[in-house]
Design a protein around this motif. Structure first.
Motif, PDB file in Angstrom:
ATOM      1  N   ASN A  47       0.926  -1.311  -0.071  1.00  0.00           N
ATOM      2  CA  ASN A  47      -0.207  -0.024  -0.017  1.00  0.00           C
ATOM      3  C   ASN A  47       0.911   1.239   0.055  1.00  0.00           C
ATOM      4  OD1 ASN A  47       0.713   0.918   2.833  1.00  0.00           O
ATOM      5  ND2 ASN A  47      -0.317  -1.150   3.435  1.00  0.00           N
ATOM      6  N   PRO A  48       0.411   2.374  -0.363  1.00  0.00           N
ATOM      7  CA  PRO A  48       0.921   3.584  -0.386  1.00  0.00           C
ATOM      8  C   PRO A  48       1.966   4.150   0.855  1.00  0.00           C
ATOM      9  CG  PRO A  48      -1.308   3.945  -1.122  1.00  0.00           C
ATOM     10  CD  PRO A  48      -1.239   2.701  -0.479  1.00  0.00           C
ATOM     11  N   PRO A  84       0.467   4.735  -9.106  1.00  0.00           N
ATOM     12  CA  PRO A  84       0.221   5.304  -7.764  1.00  0.00           C
ATOM     13  C   PRO A  84       1.335   4.756  -6.817  1.00  0.00           C
ATOM     14  CG  PRO A  84      -2.035   4.395  -8.786  1.00  0.00           C
ATOM     15  CD  PRO A  84      -0.833   4.312  -9.885  1.00  0.00           C
ATOM     16  N   GLN A  85       1.772   3.583  -7.021  1.00  0.00           N
ATOM     17  CA  GLN A  85       2.849   2.838  -6.332  1.00  0.00           C
ATOM     18  C   GLN A  85       3.780   3.546  -6.334  1.00  0.00           C
ATOM     19  OE1 GLN A  85       2.684  -1.239  -7.990  1.00  0.00           O
ATOM     20  NE2 GLN A  85       1.832  -1.958  -6.231  1.00  0.00           N
ATOM     21  N   SER A  88       3.926   6.982  -4.615  1.00  0.00           N
ATOM     22  CA  SER A  88       4.243   6.887  -3.240  1.00  0.00           C
ATOM     23  C   SER A  88       5.669   6.732  -2.792  1.00  0.00           C
ATOM     24  CB  SER A  88       3.311   5.681  -2.711  1.00  0.00           C
ATOM     25  OG  SER A  88       3.693   4.542  -2.918  1.00  0.00           O
ATOM     26  N   LEU A 308       0.119  12.187   0.613  1.00  0.00           N
ATOM     27  CA  LEU A 308       0.017  10.678   0.538  1.00  0.00           C
ATOM     28  C   LEU A 308      -1.543  10.231   0.492  1.00  0.00           C
ATOM     29  CD1 LEU A 308       1.850   8.374   0.743  1.00  0.00           C
ATOM     30  CD2 LEU A 308       1.468   8.226   3.190  1.00  0.00           C
ATOM     31  N   ILE A 311      -2.940  10.757  -3.345  1.00  0.00           N
ATOM     32  CA  ILE A 311      -2.394  10.196  -4.540  1.00  0.00           C
ATOM     33  C   ILE A 311      -3.114  10.184  -5.767  1.00  0.00           C
ATOM     34  CG2 ILE A 311      -1.330   8.172  -5.399  1.00  0.00           C
ATOM     35  CD1 ILE A 311       0.172   7.553  -2.915  1.00  0.00           C
TER      36      ILE A 311
END
Length: 575
Positions: A47-48, A84-85, A88, A308, A311
Motif C-alpha cells: 500500500n502507499p 500510484p505505487q 508513493s 499521501l 495520490i
C-alpha cells in the motif's frame, strides 16, 4: 596563490571529496545490506504507506533520492510498478534524502581521522566480504565529513566579505532568489545532499558580529527549498524516451516539490520559528546546521503527509499533463524490462534481469510452438515466417540480457552472493539460447529436405510433434523450478528427459521399420534422426536449467511483484 583561487579550489576539492565519500558509502551500504535491500524493495508492491516507507529506506541506503527515483522510473517503464505505487515511493524518497543532512549536522570533526583509519583497516585487513563492506562504509563516512570540513574552512573568508554578506542579505529578503540559487546549485552538482551540505557549512560561518550566522535560518530555508526542486531535474532527464507512466512519475516528483515550495515560501518566518523551537538551543552558528537539517526533514515529511492521501489527485494531475497511452509498436524485439540507469542498484537490476529472463522464456515457448506448426510447411508459408520471427527474437533478447549482465558484473557493485545469483541467471539465459540454436539446426535440416523435394510421412511428422510437446513441457517445468527454487519441479525435468530419450530411440526404430516396409524414403533417415537428436540436445539444456534450482539459483523476486511464469499474452498477440 590568490585568496579567491584558494577558496574556489578548496570548495571544488572539498565537494569532490564529499561526493566521492557519499557515492562510496552508498555502494558499500548496498553491499553490506545485501539481501536486506530485497526485503526493503518488497514494500514497493504494497500500500502507499508501505511504498513511502520503502522509498525512505531505499534512499537512506542509496544516499540519493535521484537514484531511487531513477530506479522507480525504470520499474514503471517496464510495467512492474503502477503509477500510484511509484508516486508513493517518490514521496518516501524525499524523506529518505533528508537523512544525509541530519548526519551532516553532527559535530564529529575531532573523530574524522580515527573514523577514516578504522574504516581503512577494516576494509584492508578484513577477510570476510561483510567486514570489508562495513569498513568501506566507515571509511567513506569519514571522507564525506572531511570534505565538509574542507569546504567549511575555505568559506570563512567569504563570511567576512562585504560583497558576499550583502548578497546573502538580498537572498534573505527576497526568498525567490534563494529558491533559484538552490535549484541552480543542485542542477549543476546533480545532488541535493551535496548542495545542502554546502549550505550547512556556509551557514555555520559567523557573520560580522561573530555570533550570528552569515545567512541565518530564514536565508537558508529558500535555498533549501530550491535544492528540493533542483533534484527533480535528474528524474525528468531519466524519463526521456521512457513510457508515459515513467514521465508521469518524474513529473509527480517535480510537482511534489514545487507545490511544497510555493506554500512554504509564504510562511518562512513562522516555519523558521517552528524549526528553532524543535531544534537544540545555543549560539546560532553552533546549531544552524541542525536547524537546516530539521527544516529539510520537516518540509518533506509535511508534504508527504499532505500528499499521501491525495495520490489519486496527483495521478489525475500528471495524467492530464501527459495524456494518452503508449502505442503498441507490434513485434517486441527490444528488452521489455532492462534499464541501464538501474545498473548501480544491484538488487533492482537483478530483479529486472529476472523479469526479462521470464520474458525470454515466454518467447522460447512460443518459438517451439511455432516450430511444431511450421514443419512440413513451405519456407514461404506464414507459419514458417512466424517461427523465424520468434527465433530471431529469442536470439536477440539473449544477447541483450547477456550484455546487461556483463555490465552488472563490471559495475563492481555485486556482493559474492549476488555474483553467484547473477551468474546463475546468465547460465539459464545461455541455455535458452542453445535451445534456440537447436531449433535453428532443425530449421537447416528442414531446408535441405525442401531443397531435395522431399517431405515427412504423416507418422514421422506426428512423432516429431510428440517430441516437441515433451520438450515444451520440459522447458516450462525447468523455468518453474528455477523461478520457485523447486526441487520437485527439477526432479520432474530429470524424469521426463529420460522419457524423451526413450521416445527418440523408439521413433528411430519405427522409422527404420517404415523404411523396411517401403512407407518412408530411406533418404529421409539422416534427416529424421538429425531432428530427433537436436530435440534431445535441447532437452539436455532444459536439464541444465533445472539443475540451477538444485544449486539454489533462481529469479530475484520482490514479493508480489514477481509474476508467474507464462508466455506473455501481449507478446503472443503481437507476434
Amino acid at each position: 596563490m590568490n585568496e579567491n583561487v584558494k577558496v574556489v579550489f578548496g570548495l571544488i576539492g572539498g565537494l569532490a571529496l564529499f561526493l566521492y565519500g557519499m557515492n562510496s558509502m552508498s555502494d558499500a551500504l548496498q553491499k553490506a545490506a545485501g539481501e536486506k535491500m530485497k526485503k526493503i524493495l518488497e514494500f514497493l508492491t504494497k500500500n502507499p504507506i508501505m511504498g513511502a516507507l520503502a522509498g525512505a529506506l531505499v534512499t537512506a541506503v542509496l544516499q540519493s533520492s535521484s537514484a531511487t527515483t531513477v530506479m522507480v522510473i525504470g520499474f514503471v517503464s517496464a510495467g512492474l510498478m503502477s503509477l500510484p505505487q511509484a508516486i508513493s515511493v517518490i514521496f518516501g524518497a524525499n524523506i529518505g534524502t533528508t537523512m544525509t543532512a541530519q548526519l551532516m549536522a553532527f559535530k564529529i570533526s575531532d573523530y574524522i581521522y580515527p573514523l577514516i583509519f578504522i574504516g581503512f583497516m577494516l576494509n584492508f585487513l578484513g577477510k570476510k566480504e561483510k567486514v570489508k563492506n562495513i569498513g568501506m562504509v566507515i571509511f567513506s563516512f569519514g571522507l564525506l565529513f572531511e570534505g565538509i570540513e574542507i569546504m567549511g574552512s575555505v568559506m570563512k573568508p567569504l563570511a567576512g566579505s562585504p560583497i558576499f554578506v550583502d548578497l546573502m542579505g538580498k537572498v534573505s529578503s527576497v526568498p525567490v532568489l534563494g529558491v533559484v540559487l538552490g535549484a541552480v546549485m543542485t542542477l549543476v552538482v546533480q545532488s541535493s545532499s551535496a548542495t545542502i551540505a554546502v549550505l550547512q557549512s556556509f551557514a555555520s560561518q559567523a557573520g560580522p558580529d561573530g555570533v550570528s550566522s552569515v545567512i541565518g535560518l530564514t536565508g537558508a530555508i529558500p535555498i533549501l527549498l530550491g535544492d528540493n526542486i533542483g533534484t527533480t531535474i535528474t528524474a525528468l532527464l531519466a524519463s526521456i524516451g521512457q513510457s508515459k507512466d515513467a514521465k508521469r512519475t518524474a513529473i509527480a516528483h517535480s510537482f511534489f516539490n514545487i507545490t511544497g515550495t510555493c506554500v512554504f515560501i509564504w510562511i518562512i518566518p513562522w516555519f523558521a520559528q517552528f524549526i528553532r523551537y524543535i531544534s537544540p538551543k545555543g549560539n546560532e552558528i553552533d546549531v544552524i546546521s541542525r536547524q537546516i537539517a530539521n527544516a529539510h526533514t520537516t518540509f518533506n515529511v509535511v508534504c508527504t503527509l499532505v500528499w499521501l492521501p491525495l495520490i489519486p489527485i496527483m495521478v489525475k494531475i500528471v495524467t492530464t499533463i501527459i495524456r494518452g497511452e503508449d502505442k503498441n509498436t507490434g513485434v517486441v524485439y527490444e528488452p521489455k524490462y532492462l534499464d541501464n540507469k538501474v545498473i548501480d542498484q544491484p538488487v533492482a537490476a537483478m530483479y529486472l534481469v529476472s523479469q526479462e529472463l521470464e520474458n525470454l522464456a515466454g518467447f522460447a515457448v512460443h518459438m517451439l510452438n511455432s516450430l511444431k506448426g511450421s514443419l512440413n510447411q513451405k519456407k514461404t508459408s506464414a507459419a514458417y515466417e512466424k517461427f523465424k520471427n520468434q527465433l530471431d527474437i529469442v536470439q536477440h533478447l539473449q544477447e541483450e540480457i547477456t550484455d546487461y549482465i556483463t555490465k552488472l558484473f563490471s559495475s563492481g557493485n555485486l556482493t559474492e552472493l549476488q555474483s553467484e545469483q547473477t551468474a546463475g541467471l546468465l547460465y539459464v539465459t545461455n541455455n535458452i539460447e542453445r535451445i534456440a540454436d537447436r531449433c535453428q539446426d532443425i530449421d537447416s535440416i528442414w531446408m535441405k529436405i525442401q531443397d531435395d523435394g522431399m517431405s515427412f510421412s504423416e507418422e514421422a511428422g506426428k512423432e516429431i510433434e510428440n517430441c516437441i510437446d515433451v520438450l515444451l513441457s520440459l522447458l516450462r517445468q525447468a523455468m518453474t523450478a528455477v523461478k520457485q527454487g523447486s526441487e520437485e519441479e527439477a526432479e520432474l525435468v530429470f524424469k521426463n528427459k529420460k522419457k524423451l530419450h526413450k521416445a527418440e530411440k523408439k521413433f528411430n526404430k519405427a522409422h527404420l521399420n517404415r523404411v523396411k516396409n517401403q512407407k518412408c524414403d530411406p533418404a529421409m533417415t539422416g534427416y529424421f534422426s538429425g531432428i530427433l537428436y537436436n530435440l534431445d540436445r535441447a532437452a539436455d539444456n532444459c536439464v541444465s536449467i533445472a539443475e540451477e534450482a538444485l544449486d539454489n539459483q533462481g529469479y530475484v523476486k520482490l514479493g508480489e511483484a514477481a509474476r508467474n511464469f507464462a508466455t506473455p499474452s501481449a507478446v503472443v498477440e503481437a507476434v
